[in-house]
Enzyme design. Structure first.
Site, PDB file in Angstrom:
ATOM      1  N   GLU A   1      -9.828   5.798   7.373  1.00 47.41           N
ATOM      2  CA  GLU A   1      -8.390   6.084   7.366  1.00 47.41           C
ATOM      3  C   GLU A   1      -7.979   7.387   6.661  1.00 47.41           C
ATOM      4  OE1 GLU A   1      -8.026   2.093   5.637  1.00 47.41           O
ATOM      5  OE2 GLU A   1      -6.196   1.914   6.806  1.00 47.41           O
TER       6      GLU A   1
ATOM      7  N   ARG B   1       0.832  -1.207   0.000  1.00 46.80           N
ATOM      8  CA  ARG B   1       0.000   0.000   0.000  1.00 46.80           C
ATOM      9  C   ARG B   1       0.869   1.261   0.000  1.00 46.80           C
ATOM     10  NH1 ARG B   1      -5.439   1.829   0.770  1.00 46.80           N
ATOM     11  NH2 ARG B   1      -6.207  -0.303   0.590  1.00 46.80           N
TER      12      ARG B   1
HETATM   13  N1  MTE Z   1     -12.216   5.106  14.693  1.00 43.24           N
HETATM   14  C1  MTE Z   1     -12.270   4.790  16.005  1.00 43.24           C
HETATM   15  N2  MTE Z   1     -13.021   5.545  16.830  1.00 43.24           N
HETATM   16  N3  MTE Z   1     -11.552   3.747  16.506  1.00 43.24           N
HETATM   17  C2  MTE Z   1     -10.755   2.957  15.705  1.00 43.24           C
HETATM   18  O1  MTE Z   1     -10.131   2.007  16.170  1.00 43.24           O
HETATM   19  N4  MTE Z   1      -9.911   2.556  13.416  1.00 43.24           N
HETATM   20  C3  MTE Z   1      -9.619   3.158  12.110  1.00 43.24           C
HETATM   21  C4  MTE Z   1     -10.863   3.838  11.543  1.00 43.24           C
HETATM   22  N5  MTE Z   1     -11.461   4.691  12.526  1.00 43.24           N
HETATM   23  C5  MTE Z   1     -10.683   3.286  14.305  1.00 43.24           C
HETATM   24  C6  MTE Z   1     -11.470   4.377  13.842  1.00 43.24           C
HETATM   25  C7  MTE Z   1      -9.140   2.199  11.121  1.00 43.24           C
HETATM   26  S1  MTE Z   1      -7.507   1.770  11.131  1.00 43.24           S
HETATM   27  C8  MTE Z   1      -9.947   1.681  10.154  1.00 43.24           C
HETATM   28  S2  MTE Z   1      -9.352   0.657   8.947  1.00 43.24           S
HETATM   29  C9  MTE Z   1     -11.397   1.966  10.129  1.00 43.24           C
HETATM   30  O2  MTE Z   1     -11.802   2.825  11.185  1.00 43.24           O
HETATM   31  C10 MTE Z   1     -12.156   0.655  10.213  1.00 43.24           C
HETATM   32  O3  MTE Z   1     -13.527   0.837  10.264  1.00 43.24           O
HETATM   33  P1  MTE Z   1     -14.424   1.127   8.957  1.00 43.24           P
HETATM   34  O4  MTE Z   1     -13.902   0.279   7.859  1.00 43.24           O
HETATM   35  O5  MTE Z   1     -15.776   0.736   9.413  1.00 43.24           O
HETATM   36  O6  MTE Z   1     -14.273   2.586   8.682  1.00 43.24           O
HETATM   37 MO1  MOS Z   2      -7.187  -0.145   9.537  1.00 42.90          MO
HETATM   38  S1  MOS Z   2      -5.127   0.035   9.561  1.00 42.90           S
HETATM   39  O1  MOS Z   2      -7.101  -0.902   7.946  1.00 42.90           O
HETATM   40  O2  MOS Z   2      -7.363  -1.469  10.589  1.00 42.90           O
END
Ligand code: MTE
Ligand code: MOS
Length: 805
Positions: free
Chosen positions: A723, A320
């Protein structure tokens, strides 16, 4: 598209509904794994960790541990009934070190005791002797020694050497980029409950329930159906709970199998920090050719990352990074080499952005260097290199960008943030202020959405409608605070025409929705909301067929909205319609499934269409630097971010603000520090500084791009948001460079590496001798390595041979 594909968004989707558990979060009533009641005879675990970075275990005497009060058993590699491994991609990750230890903190054994305190006190009584081996602790040293966890990856387009030779201007340089600790507020935790039929129920704080299930099954040597994994919510994951929870769950399950009792493993913060992987730190070398206006003609780039002792997710993370070295810029002639370095440190893993942020920071450093060389505003160089819409619109991995909005989005942010006037104001303020210098920068973001491992882009769901019209949803995604369950609820509410309050979401459970992908790559909603929508749609269609026959109405005359079903002139409560359908023996339960269309790519050549679409955003940051102390402050941020048609603007804004500030932490105050024996010294909040609410700038304007719509058929035309906002924080780093340049010139700014801690700022300003040592030797091909640079290689490390090509 017809109305069936895209039902008008109903009353729930698009609304700023509160997070489904917000009231529980703020009152402390939400149950996390550690809050679940355990059986009276439950046991607790502590882990014994390696004290050396690399060595062979000469002897391990656990007799004093076993003799300690409250201890019931100890576990080592020999007690694993099945496979002693939790590496999911490459099987190179032992649960317990067996013979060889490869990092300080690696688990060697576990203590099972009647209380956590008893287990912890006993663990330190072990007598372990090692034959120490040389440890590789530094990325460049690993490159020099060709110490890699996976083969290096090469991706090229055009003729880089010829274009470099022909370019009017060339530059070469290096950039160092620190790692990051996830610092989820809830540490890793697992509770294993042996069932009467010999199977194992595991409560795990995990982004990857299916992988936990599979690793536990392999460790116990049983089929997958003898392990059930549940998780209602995590107190944060941020990528840190994509692969690592499997270790904790496996140890708990092995202990539960051995003792026949419930076992909980909840490491304290220090154990979690010293044992688990983090964001990969990177070393970057580049040589770039460009024209008088700063347009890039050729770029030769080497990325090297610290993977730690095993592969874990380092392959896809570094892929990535390679996919994102373009950020928003067209790179006609490009060569990228990506080294996946094996070091004797924790095995690094997923972290919000998954390598993308590192790739993007690399190109932004290059852009910044070009702008300083041409003595112009970096924003002008950025704009000059933007991808085009009809030409200059194919990425280095051969994907045509069809949804490019970066130029308009940047223009709008330049306008709304008053960039030009503020640029002049910052320059004027700096002229009059000798000690406090201000800086300003705008950086853009383009982030590819989909798992690069194509097969992971699928999801399943199970929707149950009860005869009173209330609804339960199960789906394969996991809630970690990001609002996934809220969005899925909104989508199902609209599909069934009921209020979101009529719906409950269950704990994610591998026995209800099987073979799930991790909740990661920001695609949780894209995948699971589509699957849940499909499940709800089948139920609605069954009910429609039944009602059409019973009331002798065409199907088009039957509408589901606002908790009622309209049947021509009359209407029924949704619950009454459900009861009638059940009475006529119509199933009110359905599974749903979704697989992302259009994506494909060849992992060998890295060419194809790995992403369904891109998410875009941009940020303007203004900072102040105290040139006497190196302290910095973020004064203002203006963010414009594209979430397509927002499913929930409140949650999306929350993700943008949180992601941005987490990125600011990565690039400014969070610094991982290993000593020269490979021990992590920043292992608690006292030494590892994450941003807090007080770091949020006084002036902040965070906006969703208006009239935005995903041109691809995503759930209600929304875009993933988890992200991409993290990378908006690049603006803060570059604003700091701008301030350093104002104080001490461009060469000083170029010395600023990430994280831009006060020490790093002072070092860049020339006011302190040492922060992070500069690059020792170039990793670029055909470049003579400087031989006179001082080495900071740790004393116990092997000597570094010359030039690695
Ligand atoms: N938001 C919160 N509050 N807590 C989290 O651990 N993880 C992030 C993001 N936002 C996270 C977060 C990461 S690394 C990812 S990949 C995505 O949330 C995963 O959730 P989604 O695919 O439902 O957005
Ligand atoms: Mo998020 S780094 O893809 O869990």
């Amino acid at each position: 598209m017809n109305a069936r594909d895209e039902p008008a968004r109903g009353l729930a989707s698009g609304k700023a509904l509160a997070h489904e558990s917000a009231h529980l979060h703020v009152t402390g009533r939400a149950h996390y794994v550690d809050d679940l009641p355990v059986p009276a005879d439950a046991l607790h675990l502590a882990l014994g960790q390696s004290r050396v970075a690399h060595g062979r275990i000469r002897s391990m005497d656990l007799a004093p541990v076993l003799a300690a009060e409250g201890v019931v058993a100890t576990l080592t590699a020999r007690d694993v009934p099945g496979e002693n491994n939790y590496g999911a991609v490459v099987h190179d990750d032992p649960i317990f070190a067996d013979d060889e230890v490869q990092c300080v903190g690696q688990p060697l054994f576990a203590v099972v005791a009647t209380s956590y305190q008893a287990a912890r006190h006993a663990a330190v009584l072990a007598r372990v002797e090692y034959d120490e081996l040389p440890a590789i602790l530094d990325i460049r040293e690993a490159v020099a020694l060709q110490s890699f966890v996976l083969p290096s990856v090469h991706l090229a387009r055009g003729d880089v050497d010829r274009a470099l030779a022909a370019a009017p201007h060339t530059l070469s340089g290096s950039f160092s980029l620190g790692g990051q600790e996830h610092f989820y507020l809830e540490s890793n935790v697992a509770l294993a409950l042996p069932q009467d039929d010999g199977s194992m129920l595991i409560h795990s704080s995990t982004q990857n329930a299916t992988e936990v299930q599979q690793v536990v099954a392999h460790a116990l040597g049983v089929p997958f159906n003898e392990v059930v994994v549940q998780c209602r919510r995590m107190g944060g994951g941020f990528g840190g709970k994509e692969s690592q929870p499997a270790l904790f769950a496996a140890v708990a399950a092995i202990a539960a199998r051995k003792t026949g009792r419930a076992v909980k493993l909840r490491p304290d913060r220090e154990t979690d920090m010293t044992m688990t992987g983090k964001r990969h730190d990177f070393e970057v070398d580049y040589r770039v050719g460009f024209d008088a206006h700063g347009r890039i003609l050729a770029l030769d780039l080497v990325l090297a990352s610290r993977c730690g002792y095993s592969a874990d997710l380092s392959g896809p993370v570094n892929d990535r990074a390679v996919f994102h070295v373009d950020n928003c810029y067209f790179l006609e002639n490009l060569r990228v080499v990506s080294h996946r370095c094996k070091t004797h440190t924790v095995s690094n893993t997923a972290f919000r952005g998954f390598g993308g942020p590192q790739g993007m920071m690399a190109i932004e450093a290059v852009i910044d260097a070009i702008a300083r060389h041409r003595q112009c505003d970096p924003l002008d160089v950025r704009r000059r290199n933007f991808y085009g819409k009809t030409a200059r619109n194919v990425t280095h991995y051969d994907m045509t960008i069809e949804d490019n909005i970066i130029a308009e989005l940047t223009d709008e942010l330049v306008r709304s943030s008053g960039y030009a006037a503020r640029r002049a104001a910052v320059d004027a303020a700096n002229a009059a202020s000798p000690v406090i210098k201000r800086g300003l920068a705008l950086t853009p973001v383009k982030f590819g959405i989909s798992f690069t491992a194509t097969h992971l882009n699928q999801a399943g769901a199970l929707v149950n409608v009860y005869t009173d019209g209330s609804v339960r949803i199960n789906h394969g995604g996991l809630e970690m605070g990001q609002g996934l369950h809220t969005k899925v609820t909104q989508v199902v509410a609209d599909e069934l025409g009921v209020a979101a309050s009529a719906i409950r979401i269950c704990a994610t459970d591998t026995s209800k929705v099987p073979n799930t992908s991790p909740t990661a790559a920001s695609s949780g909603t894209d995948l699971n909301a589509k699957a849940a929508q499909a499940a709800a749609r089948s139920i609605r269609e069954r009910m429609t067929r039944f009602l059409s026959a019973r009331y002798r109405l065409p199907e088009e005359a039957i509408r589901f909205a606002a908790g009622r079903v309209t049947l021509g002139q009359q209407s029924l409560a949704f619950g009454e319609a459900a009861r009638q359908a059940w009475h006529a023996r119509v199933s009110l339960s359905s599974t749903g499934y979704y697989a992302t269309p259009k994506i494909h790519y060849d992992p060998k050549t890295m060419k194809g269409r790995p992403f369904f679409y891109f998410a875009y955003g941009a940020a303007v940051a203004e900072v102040a630097v105290d040139t006497l102390t190196g302290e910095t402050r973020l004064l203002q941020v203006d963010i414009l971010h594209d979430v397509g048609r927002s499913l929930n603007p409140a949650i999306d804004i929350g993700q943008i603000e949180g992601g941005f500030l987490q990125g600011v932490g990565w690039l400014t105050c969070e610094e991982l520090w290993w000593d020269d024996r490979g021990a992590l010294r920043t292992r608690a909040p006292s030494t590892y500084k994450i941003p807090t609410a007080s770091d949020w700038p006084e002036r902040a304007c965070v906006r969703l791009l208006e009239r935005a719509e995903n041109r691809e058929d995503t759930i209600f035309r929304s875009k993933a948001v988890g992200e991409p906002p993290l990378m908006l924080a690049m603006s803060v780093f570059h604003a700091l460079r701008d301030a350093v340049a104002a104080a001490a010139g461009d060469a000083a700014a170029m010395r600023l590496m990430a994280p831009a801690t006060p020490e790093a700022v002072l070092y860049a300003l020339g006011a302190c001798a040492h922060a992070r040592a500069p690059a020792q030797m170039s990793m670029l091909a055909k470049t003579p390595a400087p031989t006179n640079a001082p080495t900071n290689a740790p004393t116990n490390a092997p000597t570094i041979p010359q030039a690695a090509t």
